[in-house]
Scaffold this active site. Structure first.
Site, mmCIF file in Angstrom:
data_model
loop_
_atom_site.group_PDB
_atom_site.id
_atom_site.type_symbol
_atom_site.label_atom_id
_atom_site.label_comp_id
_atom_site.label_asym_id
_atom_site.label_seq_id
_atom_site.Cartn_x
_atom_site.Cartn_y
_atom_site.Cartn_z
ATOM 1 N N LYS A 47 -56.401 81.436 47.815
ATOM 2 C CA LYS A 47 -55.865 82.710 47.318
ATOM 3 C C LYS A 47 -56.962 83.603 46.725
ATOM 4 C CE LYS A 47 -51.331 80.673 46.299
ATOM 5 N NZ LYS A 47 -50.348 80.465 45.207
ATOM 6 N N ARG A 105 -55.764 71.963 41.913
ATOM 7 C CA ARG A 105 -55.285 72.777 40.790
ATOM 8 C C ARG A 105 -55.590 72.093 39.456
ATOM 9 N NH1 ARG A 105 -49.596 73.995 43.769
ATOM 10 N NH2 ARG A 105 -50.145 75.917 44.881
ATOM 11 N N TYR A 164 -43.755 84.795 51.858
ATOM 12 C CA TYR A 164 -43.065 84.407 50.630
ATOM 13 C C TYR A 164 -41.585 84.798 50.649
ATOM 14 C CZ TYR A 164 -47.258 82.774 48.155
ATOM 15 O OH TYR A 164 -48.365 82.062 47.744
ATOM 16 N N ARG A 194 -50.367 68.520 50.050
ATOM 17 C CA ARG A 194 -49.634 68.817 48.809
ATOM 18 C C ARG A 194 -50.162 67.946 47.666
ATOM 19 N NH1 ARG A 194 -46.124 73.202 48.344
ATOM 20 N NH2 ARG A 194 -44.704 71.996 47.019
ATOM 21 N N PHE A 234 -40.521 86.313 39.583
ATOM 22 C CA PHE A 234 -41.971 86.436 39.755
ATOM 23 C C PHE A 234 -42.369 87.007 41.119
ATOM 24 C CE2 PHE A 234 -40.733 82.062 40.891
ATOM 25 C CZ PHE A 234 -41.287 81.927 42.163
ATOM 26 N N THR A 249 -47.615 72.756 41.050
ATOM 27 C CA THR A 249 -47.715 74.218 41.174
ATOM 28 C C THR A 249 -48.539 74.852 40.056
ATOM 29 O OG1 THR A 249 -45.552 74.268 42.242
ATOM 30 C CG2 THR A 249 -46.370 76.357 41.379
ATOM 31 N N GLU A 300 -45.197 79.237 58.776
ATOM 32 C CA GLU A 300 -46.332 79.899 58.110
ATOM 33 C C GLU A 300 -47.556 79.969 59.027
ATOM 34 O OE1 GLU A 300 -46.728 77.701 54.438
ATOM 35 O OE2 GLU A 300 -44.805 78.441 53.677
ATOM 36 N N HIS A 353 -52.458 77.713 48.272
ATOM 37 C CA HIS A 353 -51.091 77.470 48.738
ATOM 38 C C HIS A 353 -51.144 76.400 49.819
ATOM 39 C CE1 HIS A 353 -47.121 78.184 50.501
ATOM 40 N NE2 HIS A 353 -47.735 78.083 51.672
ATOM 41 N N ASN A 398 -53.066 79.993 40.799
ATOM 42 C CA ASN A 398 -53.203 78.552 41.052
ATOM 43 C C ASN A 398 -54.030 78.264 42.302
ATOM 44 O OD1 ASN A 398 -51.369 79.323 42.969
ATOM 45 N ND2 ASN A 398 -49.758 77.906 42.372
HETATM 46 P P1 CMP Z 1 -47.401 78.760 45.963
HETATM 47 O O1 CMP Z 1 -47.544 77.295 46.200
HETATM 48 O O2 CMP Z 1 -48.221 79.683 46.763
HETATM 49 O O3 CMP Z 1 -45.868 79.175 46.133
HETATM 50 C C1 CMP Z 1 -45.285 80.246 45.447
HETATM 51 C C2 CMP Z 1 -46.163 80.775 44.348
HETATM 52 O O4 CMP Z 1 -45.483 81.520 43.353
HETATM 53 C C3 CMP Z 1 -46.785 79.619 43.586
HETATM 54 O O5 CMP Z 1 -47.750 79.014 44.392
HETATM 55 C C4 CMP Z 1 -47.261 80.314 42.324
HETATM 56 O O6 CMP Z 1 -48.496 81.005 42.537
HETATM 57 C C5 CMP Z 1 -46.167 81.342 42.118
HETATM 58 N N1 CMP Z 1 -45.158 80.926 41.170
HETATM 59 C C6 CMP Z 1 -44.278 79.913 41.305
HETATM 60 N N2 CMP Z 1 -43.457 79.847 40.249
HETATM 61 C C7 CMP Z 1 -43.817 80.876 39.439
HETATM 62 C C8 CMP Z 1 -43.335 81.341 38.186
HETATM 63 N N3 CMP Z 1 -42.322 80.737 37.562
HETATM 64 N N4 CMP Z 1 -43.948 82.401 37.634
HETATM 65 C C9 CMP Z 1 -44.981 83.008 38.273
HETATM 66 N N5 CMP Z 1 -45.481 82.614 39.476
HETATM 67 C C10 CMP Z 1 -44.904 81.548 40.046
#
Ligand code: CMP
Length: 152
Positions: free
Chosen positions: A10, A103, A50, A86, A58, A92, A127, A116, A113
């Site tokens: 990212k 992470r 997404y 994963r 969010f 996450t 995807e 993805h 983070n």
């Molecule tokens: P990713 O694995 O790319 O999938 C969705 C993304 O949304 C996740 O990583 C985070 O970067 C973001 N994300 C998920 N939950 C939240 C949250 N509660 N608040 C803000 N960002 C979030």
């Protein structure tokens, strides 16, 4: 089972100059890079990618973040690539992720983070198709992979 999964390094990975380090981790685990692009994700592609988060609190910030600068999109291939990546990526939120995961070692944020990784076979296929055409993916498997993925 040999699988492909979609990884996005990212905008924070790019800005923090962690692209090489993170690709190294993926390669060192034993995975093959089947496709790779340095790009800025458009609003349209971000919304497609997404789509399942649409409506969540969010969502707007997530789209703004993922479109905010260059990313590296990678199709990663290997044994059980979806589940194993994963695990390599970790939980996450950076503050929850175990040390030893990407992470866990490099992020302390929920939104920022770094990476993805597709969460299921259906997501991986969907995807990968968003970011790659079939002819952009490498089908040949390096001969060394029998030493990495062979055996029971
Ligand atoms: P990713 O694995 O790319 O999938 C969705 C993304 O949304 C996740 O990583 C985070 O970067 C973001 N994300 C998920 N939950 C939240 C949250 N509660 N608040 C803000 N960002 C979030």
């Amino acid at each position: 089972m040999r699988q492909r999964t979609l990884i996005i390094l990212k905008p924070d990975s790019y800005q923090r100059k962690l692209i090489g380090t993170l690709l190294e981790r993926i390669e060192q685990k034993g995975f093959k890079l089947a496709g790779m692009k340095l790009m800025v994700i458009s609003e349209e592609l971000a919304q497609q990618h997404y789509a399942i988060h649409k409506g969540k609190h969010f969502y707007g910030d997530l789209i703004a973040y993922i479109t905010s600068g260059p990313v590296v999109v990678v199709a990663v291939e290997g044994e059980s690539a979806i589940a194993v990546m994963r695990k390599v990526v970790g939980a996450t939120a950076g503050f929850d992720a175990q040390p030893g995961t990407i992470r866990g070692d490099f992020s302390i944020s929920l939104r920022y983070n770094l990476i993805h990784a597709s969460d299921s076979e259906e997501s991986a296929e969907r995807e990968i198709n968003i970011f790659f055409k079939q002819e952009e993916l490498i089908d040949t498997v390096p001969v060394i992979h029998s030493w990495i993925e062979g055996g029971e």
